[in-house]
Design a protein around this motif. Structure first.
Motif, PDB file in Angstrom:
ATOM      1  N   ILE A  38      14.328   2.529  -0.181  1.00 15.99           N
ATOM      2  CA  ILE A  38      13.441   1.918   0.809  1.00 15.99           C
ATOM      3  C   ILE A  38      14.151   0.744   1.462  1.00 15.99           C
ATOM      4  O   ILE A  38      14.847  -0.029   0.802  1.00 15.99           O
ATOM      5  N   SER A  39      13.948   0.573   2.750  1.00 10.55           N
ATOM      6  CA  SER A  39      14.404  -0.629   3.440  1.00 10.55           C
ATOM      7  C   SER A  39      13.282  -1.660   3.404  1.00 10.55           C
ATOM      8  O   SER A  39      12.112  -1.321   3.645  1.00 10.55           O
ATOM      9  N   PRO A  40      13.585  -2.917   3.100  1.00 15.42           N
ATOM     10  CA  PRO A  40      12.543  -3.957   2.991  1.00 15.42           C
ATOM     11  C   PRO A  40      12.080  -4.438   4.356  1.00 15.42           C
ATOM     12  O   PRO A  40      12.373  -5.553   4.790  1.00 15.42           O
ATOM     13  N   THR A  41      11.317  -3.612   5.034  1.00 14.41           N
ATOM     14  CA  THR A  41      10.875  -3.905   6.404  1.00 14.41           C
ATOM     15  C   THR A  41       9.575  -4.696   6.453  1.00 14.41           C
ATOM     16  O   THR A  41       9.270  -5.326   7.466  1.00 14.41           O
ATOM     17  N   GLY A  42       8.784  -4.607   5.384  1.00 21.79           N
ATOM     18  CA  GLY A  42       7.469  -5.240   5.406  1.00 21.79           C
ATOM     19  C   GLY A  42       6.393  -4.375   6.034  1.00 21.79           C
ATOM     20  O   GLY A  42       5.254  -4.825   6.215  1.00 21.79           O
ATOM     21  N   TRP A  43       6.717  -3.107   6.335  1.00 21.52           N
ATOM     22  CA  TRP A  43       5.742  -2.195   6.931  1.00 21.52           C
ATOM     23  C   TRP A  43       5.614  -0.941   6.078  1.00 21.52           C
ATOM     24  O   TRP A  43       6.578  -0.507   5.448  1.00 21.52           O
ATOM     25  N   MET A  44       4.426  -0.338   6.091  1.00 18.49           N
ATOM     26  CA  MET A  44       4.158   0.832   5.256  1.00 18.49           C
ATOM     27  C   MET A  44       4.629   2.106   5.961  1.00 18.49           C
ATOM     28  O   MET A  44       3.855   2.798   6.634  1.00 18.49           O
ATOM     29  N   ASP A  45       5.907   2.418   5.785  1.00 17.04           N
ATOM     30  CA  ASP A  45       6.457   3.640   6.352  1.00 17.04           C
ATOM     31  C   ASP A  45       6.370   4.761   5.306  1.00 17.04           C
ATOM     32  O   ASP A  45       5.950   4.526   4.163  1.00 17.04           O
ATOM     33  N   ALA A  91      10.350  -1.945  -5.883  1.00 13.39           N
ATOM     34  CA  ALA A  91      10.358  -0.499  -6.081  1.00 13.39           C
ATOM     35  C   ALA A  91      11.778   0.044  -6.023  1.00 13.39           C
ATOM     36  O   ALA A  91      12.141   0.965  -6.761  1.00 13.39           O
ATOM     37  N   SER A  92      12.591  -0.536  -5.152  1.00  6.85           N
ATOM     38  CA  SER A  92      14.000  -0.133  -5.079  1.00  6.85           C
ATOM     39  C   SER A  92      14.729  -0.470  -6.378  1.00  6.85           C
ATOM     40  O   SER A  92      15.523   0.331  -6.880  1.00  6.85           O
ATOM     41  N   GLN A  93      14.455  -1.646  -6.929  1.00  8.43           N
ATOM     42  CA  GLN A  93      15.156  -2.095  -8.125  1.00  8.43           C
ATOM     43  C   GLN A  93      14.634  -1.426  -9.394  1.00  8.43           C
ATOM     44  O   GLN A  93      15.423  -0.982 -10.239  1.00  8.43           O
ATOM     45  N   GLU A  94      13.314  -1.347  -9.531  1.00  7.34           N
ATOM     46  CA  GLU A  94      12.712  -0.905 -10.786  1.00  7.34           C
ATOM     47  C   GLU A  94      12.510   0.606 -10.854  1.00  7.34           C
ATOM     48  O   GLU A  94      12.561   1.188 -11.938  1.00  7.34           O
ATOM     49  N   ASN A 154       8.097  -7.370  -0.585  1.00  9.47           N
ATOM     50  CA  ASN A 154       8.403  -7.579  -2.002  1.00  9.47           C
ATOM     51  C   ASN A 154       8.175  -6.300  -2.807  1.00  9.47           C
ATOM     52  O   ASN A 154       8.952  -5.984  -3.720  1.00  9.47           O
ATOM     53  N   PHE A 155       7.142  -5.565  -2.459  1.00  6.63           N
ATOM     54  CA  PHE A 155       6.917  -4.272  -3.122  1.00  6.63           C
ATOM     55  C   PHE A 155       8.106  -3.345  -2.878  1.00  6.63           C
ATOM     56  O   PHE A 155       8.590  -2.668  -3.801  1.00  6.63           O
ATOM     57  N   ALA A 196       7.054   5.506  -2.480  1.00  6.28           N
ATOM     58  CA  ALA A 196       7.166   4.607  -3.622  1.00  6.28           C
ATOM     59  C   ALA A 196       5.808   4.398  -4.296  1.00  6.28           C
ATOM     60  O   ALA A 196       5.728   4.286  -5.527  1.00  6.28           O
ATOM     61  N   VAL A 197       4.726   4.357  -3.499  1.00  7.67           N
ATOM     62  CA  VAL A 197       3.376   4.277  -4.082  1.00  7.67           C
ATOM     63  C   VAL A 197       3.131   5.501  -4.959  1.00  7.67           C
ATOM     64  O   VAL A 197       2.625   5.391  -6.088  1.00  7.67           O
ATOM     65  N   PHE A 198       3.503   6.675  -4.451  1.00  9.81           N
ATOM     66  CA  PHE A 198       3.375   7.885  -5.265  1.00  9.81           C
ATOM     67  C   PHE A 198       4.188   7.746  -6.555  1.00  9.81           C
ATOM     68  O   PHE A 198       3.721   8.128  -7.646  1.00  9.81           O
ATOM     69  N   GLY A 199       5.408   7.202  -6.444  1.00 11.79           N
ATOM     70  CA  GLY A 199       6.224   7.001  -7.637  1.00 11.79           C
ATOM     71  C   GLY A 199       5.566   6.075  -8.647  1.00 11.79           C
ATOM     72  O   GLY A 199       5.631   6.315  -9.860  1.00 11.79           O
ATOM     73  N   VAL A 200       4.920   5.018  -8.161  1.00 18.09           N
ATOM     74  CA  VAL A 200       4.178   4.124  -9.049  1.00 18.09           C
ATOM     75  C   VAL A 200       3.050   4.882  -9.740  1.00 18.09           C
ATOM     76  O   VAL A 200       2.859   4.756 -10.958  1.00 18.09           O
ATOM     77  N   TYR A 201       2.295   5.664  -8.975  1.00 13.82           N
ATOM     78  CA  TYR A 201       1.191   6.422  -9.564  1.00 13.82           C
ATOM     79  C   TYR A 201       1.689   7.343 -10.687  1.00 13.82           C
ATOM     80  O   TYR A 201       1.086   7.427 -11.761  1.00 13.82           O
ATOM     81  N   GLN A 202       2.791   8.047 -10.428  1.00 19.68           N
ATOM     82  CA  GLN A 202       3.301   8.964 -11.440  1.00 19.68           C
ATOM     83  C   GLN A 202       3.830   8.207 -12.657  1.00 19.68           C
ATOM     84  O   GLN A 202       3.669   8.653 -13.802  1.00 19.68           O
ATOM     85  N   ARG A 203       4.438   7.056 -12.438  1.00 18.35           N
ATOM     86  CA  ARG A 203       4.902   6.232 -13.555  1.00 18.35           C
ATOM     87  C   ARG A 203       3.732   5.766 -14.405  1.00 18.35           C
ATOM     88  O   ARG A 203       3.794   5.777 -15.647  1.00 18.35           O
TER      89      ARG A 203
END
Length: 284
Positions: A190-197, A182-185, A177-178, A203-210
């Motif tokens: 990112i491919s929705p694989t359910g694994w932290m690649d 993250a792809s939409q917002e 879901n993350f 995308a986590v970095f992108g959240v931090y910068q946002r």
């Protein structure tokens, strides 16, 4: 007799005449220290965690107990440092990483350097460095922690449930879901694989910068301009690791886990026209 004030690097030589007495005074290097506090690194991890208020889930083997909720967030500390840097653009910075004393000395030096590097990457806005470091050195409960924080911050459906360091079905669902949100917002690829690649850590970095932009009330271009003007000491390209050499808790006891000792410090120095001394912060 007036003293000669020295502000030279430790490696510089100063010539003095032999026909007179001399008084030498070592000038201090004024510095401000901001600490990304202990709770923002899980044991054996280099992931900068965003919010101290989830720190109580950390390692029960820590001798100093759970983190204390004092309302401070790791990203708030970085934002405050960026504000200070904006007001004092001539001050250079050094990011210094530390570990507790629960591992081998050489291993802890490497881990502390990775922590310093990941902290520097968030501060500087260097996505590639952040992704490389945290992809290599993280724990499951690190991204569980981040996912829960995002779910509380933006109401994304990515709460993994208990932060238990086990990647079960709920964590897979939360990661997926993350990735979708993250792809939409954030327009992350990112491919929705359910694994932290690596792309998901990006995308986590992108959240931090946002979140930093929101805290500073600036847009993307303004934050990037502020980060571009940051100056760092040349030593270690602006980030160094001290290993376990400077513990705060139980400094005389080897082999113990202590969340207070797992930290990164941001040092801000007064300008020094003659250069700053090197920091030799671990025996190695």
């Amino acid at each position: 007799m007036a003293p000669i004030l020295l502000r030279k690097s430790q490696r510089d030589e100063i010539s003095l005449g032999t026909d007179a007495a001399h008084v030498l005074q070592l000038g201090p290097t004024p510095v401000r220290v901001v600490i990304l506090e202990d709770a923002h690194y899980h044991w054996d991890s280099a992931v900068v965690l965003p919010d101290r208020r989830l720190s109580q889930v950390d390692d029960p083997l820590d001798i100093d107990g759970a983190g204390v909720d004092d309302g401070r967030e790791g990203l708030e500390v970085i934002a405050a440092s960026l504000r200070f840097a904006q007001l004092t653009p001539d001050r250079p910075w050094l990011v210094v990483g530390h570990t507790d004393r629960s591992g081998a000395d050489v291993y802890n030096i490497d881990l502390s350097e990775l922590r310093a590097k990941s902290g520097w990457a968030v501060f500087k806005g260097h996505r590639k460095t952040f992704v490389e470091v945290v992809t290599d050195r993280h724990k499951i409960h690190c991204y569980q922690h981040i996912l829960k924080w995002v779910s509380q911050l933006w109401a994304w459906p990515c709460d993994p449930g208990p932060i238990d360091n086990v990647h079960g079905s709920e964590t897979t669902r939360a990661v997926r879901n993350f990735q979708i949100y993250a792809s939409q917002e954030l327009q992350e690829t990112i491919s929705p694989t359910g694994w932290m690649d690596p792309s998901t850590w990006g995308a986590v970095f992108g959240v931090y910068q946002r979140v930093l932009r929101d805290m500073l009330r600036v847009n993307k271009q303004e934050l990037e301009a502020l980060q571009a003007q940051l100056r760092f000491l040349q030593q270690g390209e602006g980030h160094i690791g001290c290993g376990e050499a400077w513990p705060i808790v139980a400094p005389e006891v080897d082999g113990v886990r202590a969340h207070t000792n797992r930290r990164v410090e941001l040092f801000s120095f007064d300008p020094a026209p003659d250069g700053h001394p090197r920091f030799e912060c671990h025996p190695g």
